[in-house]
Every structure is written in structure tokens, then in C-alpha cells.
Write a protein that holds these residues in place. Structure first.
Motif, PDB file in Angstrom:
ATOM      1  N   ILE A  35      -2.212  -0.601  17.007  1.00 29.26           N
ATOM      2  CA  ILE A  35      -3.003   0.035  15.751  1.00 29.26           C
ATOM      3  C   ILE A  35      -2.651   0.166  14.644  1.00 29.26           C
ATOM      4  N   CYS A  36      -1.671   1.764  14.957  1.00 30.80           N
ATOM      5  CA  CYS A  36      -1.189   2.412  14.139  1.00 30.80           C
ATOM      6  C   CYS A  36      -0.349   1.782  13.511  1.00 30.80           C
ATOM      7  N   LEU A  37       0.510   0.912  13.761  1.00 28.03           N
ATOM      8  CA  LEU A  37       1.367   0.507  13.207  1.00 28.03           C
ATOM      9  C   LEU A  37       1.041  -0.446  12.892  1.00 28.03           C
ATOM     10  N   PHE A  42       0.451  -1.873   7.011  1.00 34.25           N
ATOM     11  CA  PHE A  42      -1.221  -2.667   5.157  1.00 34.25           C
ATOM     12  C   PHE A  42      -0.929  -2.013   4.404  1.00 34.25           C
ATOM     13  N   SER A  43      -1.238  -0.189   5.148  1.00 35.43           N
ATOM     14  CA  SER A  43      -1.906   0.529   3.764  1.00 35.43           C
ATOM     15  C   SER A  43      -0.077   0.702   2.860  1.00 35.43           C
ATOM     16  N   SER A  44       1.160   0.764   3.429  1.00 32.31           N
ATOM     17  CA  SER A  44       2.071   0.468   3.056  1.00 32.31           C
ATOM     18  C   SER A  44       2.171  -0.347   1.698  1.00 32.31           C
ATOM     19  N   SER A  49       2.339  -2.155  -3.808  1.00 35.09           N
ATOM     20  CA  SER A  49       1.492  -3.085  -4.367  1.00 35.09           C
ATOM     21  C   SER A  49       0.834  -1.798  -6.048  1.00 35.09           C
ATOM     22  N   PHE A  50       0.093  -1.213  -5.010  1.00 37.16           N
ATOM     23  CA  PHE A  50      -0.581  -0.539  -6.004  1.00 37.16           C
ATOM     24  C   PHE A  50       0.882  -0.202  -6.940  1.00 37.16           C
ATOM     25  N   ASP A  51       1.335   0.492  -7.113  1.00 37.46           N
ATOM     26  CA  ASP A  51       2.547   1.250  -7.722  1.00 37.46           C
ATOM     27  C   ASP A  51       3.382   0.641  -8.720  1.00 37.46           C
TER      28      ASP A  51
END
Length: 62
Positions: A35-37, A42-44, A49-51
Motif C-alpha cells: 500500500i505504501c509503495l 501515484f503521489s510521485s 505532472s503538476f510540476d
């Protein structure tokens, strides 16, 4: 500002429900690692993409 608060709230809820030692669901340590991975992946992707979008938007205004 509201979107930042929603993301913070969501991460706290996920931590309390799934990842903490006294979580509501009983899951194995292996599942917690998976779950952490997945969350990290997905957060990275979201941050990258936001950057890229932010840099593109700044070039348009400059």
C-alpha cells in the motif's frame, strides 16, 4: 487552499485506516508495504505532472 486541506485529510484518513499499528482493518505488514509503495508511486506521478503543468503555465504567462 481547499485542495491542500483535502489532500492532507485524505492522507491522514488512509494512514489511520490502513497503515497505523492500531488501524481499523487488520492487514499484514507485507500488505502495508505494498500500500505504501502504491501510494508513493501515484503521489510521485501526480507531483511530477503538476510540476510539469505549472512550469508550462508559467512559460505561457512570461
Amino acid at each position: 487552499m481547499q485542495q491542500k486541506m483535502n489532500g492532507c485529510f485524505l492522507s491522514i484518513v488512509i494512514y489511520l485506516l490502513l497503515l497505523s499499528q492500531h488501524s481499523l482493518f487488520e492487514i499484514t505488514n507485507h500488505t502495508r508495504v505494498v500500500i505504501c509503495l502504491v501510494l508513493y508511486y501515484f503521489s510521485s506521478v501526480y507531483i511530477r505532472s503538476f510540476d510539469a503543468f505549472y512550469k508550462k503555465k508559467i512559460k505561457v504567462f512570461a
